[in-house]
Scaffold this motif. Sequence first.
Motif, PDB file in Angstrom:
ATOM      1  N   ALA A  22     -33.718 -89.754   5.361  1.00 52.14           N
ATOM      2  CA  ALA A  22     -34.708 -88.731   5.710  1.00 52.14           C
ATOM      3  C   ALA A  22     -35.984 -88.891   4.899  1.00 52.14           C
ATOM      4  N   THR A  23     -35.852 -89.260   3.629  1.00 49.96           N
ATOM      5  CA  THR A  23     -37.070 -89.460   2.828  1.00 49.96           C
ATOM      6  C   THR A  23     -37.862 -90.670   3.301  1.00 49.96           C
ATOM      7  N   GLN A  24     -37.177 -91.636   3.905  1.00 52.69           N
ATOM      8  CA  GLN A  24     -37.889 -92.793   4.450  1.00 52.69           C
ATOM      9  C   GLN A  24     -38.692 -92.410   5.689  1.00 52.69           C
ATOM     10  N   MET A  25     -38.277 -91.369   6.367  1.00 55.01           N
ATOM     11  CA  MET A  25     -38.965 -90.946   7.592  1.00 55.01           C
ATOM     12  C   MET A  25     -40.189 -90.084   7.320  1.00 55.01           C
ATOM     13  N   ILE A  26     -40.350 -89.628   6.097  1.00 53.51           N
ATOM     14  CA  ILE A  26     -41.495 -88.779   5.766  1.00 53.51           C
ATOM     15  C   ILE A  26     -42.719 -89.678   5.576  1.00 53.51           C
ATOM     16  N   PRO A  27     -43.790 -89.451   6.316  1.00 51.89           N
ATOM     17  CA  PRO A  27     -44.977 -90.296   6.156  1.00 51.89           C
ATOM     18  C   PRO A  27     -45.679 -90.034   4.824  1.00 51.89           C
ATOM     19  N   ALA A  28     -46.269 -91.074   4.280  1.00 50.94           N
ATOM     20  CA  ALA A  28     -46.942 -90.962   2.985  1.00 50.94           C
ATOM     21  C   ALA A  28     -48.099 -89.972   3.037  1.00 50.94           C
ATOM     22  N   THR A  29     -48.736 -89.854   4.186  1.00 52.80           N
ATOM     23  CA  THR A  29     -49.872 -88.933   4.297  1.00 52.80           C
ATOM     24  C   THR A  29     -49.453 -87.481   4.102  1.00 52.80           C
ATOM     25  N   SER A  30     -48.187 -87.164   4.376  1.00 49.06           N
ATOM     26  CA  SER A  30     -47.749 -85.778   4.213  1.00 49.06           C
ATOM     27  C   SER A  30     -47.363 -85.450   2.775  1.00 49.06           C
ATOM     28  N   ILE A  31     -47.155 -86.455   1.936  1.00 49.37           N
ATOM     29  CA  ILE A  31     -46.803 -86.156   0.545  1.00 49.37           C
ATOM     30  C   ILE A  31     -47.933 -86.405  -0.435  1.00 49.37           C
ATOM     31  N   VAL A  32     -49.046 -86.948   0.038  1.00 45.70           N
ATOM     32  CA  VAL A  32     -50.109 -87.309  -0.905  1.00 45.70           C
ATOM     33  C   VAL A  32     -50.789 -86.073  -1.509  1.00 45.70           C
ATOM     34  N   VAL A  33     -50.962 -85.008  -0.761  1.00 41.76           N
ATOM     35  CA  VAL A  33     -51.609 -83.805  -1.308  1.00 41.76           C
ATOM     36  C   VAL A  33     -50.699 -83.099  -2.309  1.00 41.76           C
ATOM     37  N   PRO A  34     -49.413 -82.847  -1.994  1.00 39.05           N
ATOM     38  CA  PRO A  34     -48.552 -82.263  -3.023  1.00 39.05           C
ATOM     39  C   PRO A  34     -48.415 -83.163  -4.254  1.00 39.05           C
ATOM     40  N   LEU A  35     -48.385 -84.480  -4.032  1.00 38.05           N
ATOM     41  CA  LEU A  35     -48.312 -85.412  -5.155  1.00 38.05           C
ATOM     42  C   LEU A  35     -49.576 -85.334  -6.002  1.00 38.05           C
ATOM     43  N   TYR A  36     -50.721 -85.199  -5.370  1.00 32.09           N
ATOM     44  CA  TYR A  36     -51.981 -85.058  -6.100  1.00 32.09           C
ATOM     45  C   TYR A  36     -51.962 -83.798  -6.975  1.00 32.09           C
ATOM     46  N   MET A  37     -51.511 -82.690  -6.411  1.00 34.81           N
ATOM     47  CA  MET A  37     -51.482 -81.441  -7.183  1.00 34.81           C
ATOM     48  C   MET A  37     -50.479 -81.536  -8.336  1.00 34.81           C
ATOM     49  N   LEU A  38     -49.344 -82.174  -8.103  1.00 33.44           N
ATOM     50  CA  LEU A  38     -48.366 -82.360  -9.166  1.00 33.44           C
ATOM     51  C   LEU A  38     -48.932 -83.256 -10.268  1.00 33.44           C
ATOM     52  N   TYR A  39     -49.559 -84.352  -9.886  1.00 32.72           N
ATOM     53  CA  TYR A  39     -50.151 -85.258 -10.873  1.00 32.72           C
ATOM     54  C   TYR A  39     -51.273 -84.569 -11.643  1.00 32.72           C
ATOM     55  N   ARG A  40     -52.056 -83.749 -10.959  1.00 35.45           N
ATOM     56  CA  ARG A  40     -53.122 -83.013 -11.640  1.00 35.45           C
ATOM     57  C   ARG A  40     -52.538 -82.110 -12.721  1.00 35.45           C
TER      58      ARG A  40
END
Length: 185
Positions: A22-40
């Motif tokens: 299931a994690t392989q099916m998640i597109p990178a574009t959908s996790i980049v914003v939450p990842l950005y906020m987490l990294y911030r």
Amino acid sequence: MGYVLSRLRFRGAGLLMLAVLATQMIPATSIVVPLYMLYRDLGLLDTMQGMVMGHVSLVAPLAIWMSKGFFDTIPPDLEGAARIDGCSRLGAFWRVALPLAGPGMAAIFIYGFVTSWHDFLFAKTLINSNKLWTAATGISSFRGEYFTLHELQMAAALVFALRVVAVFLTMQRQIISGALGGGVK
């Protein structure tokens, strides 16, 4: 993790494999914003550690799935024989299973390398300084507002492609032996 999922039987293994798929099916574009906020919040923006963790999140699901498939093709009896000869479970993995899965690990390495090498989305979003850009981000920097330096883009693309070819050529023996070994099995 692929070895563990291939060899050990435990409750929830099927559910764990489903979660990896299931994690392989998640597109990178959908996790980049939450990842950005987490990294911030964690102070990982514009760092090499942040880029590595981002690329691992992209490559790990398929690498786990592929490595499980490679370890499934290795007969468990070979590891059992090594354990009878005095190897621990870790020793049998290190001395028997891992060398036999070497061509598969080489294929996983090449997949991970190429995926990270040509990444544009994470590098453009999570990195500000041009020192940590990936190849695709660096090549895109030759584009201006009113003009594009096509000659420089093509020269840079050739230089970056030569590195990928060099990695492939150094791992060519493992890939060929894996293909031939698969035909014998």
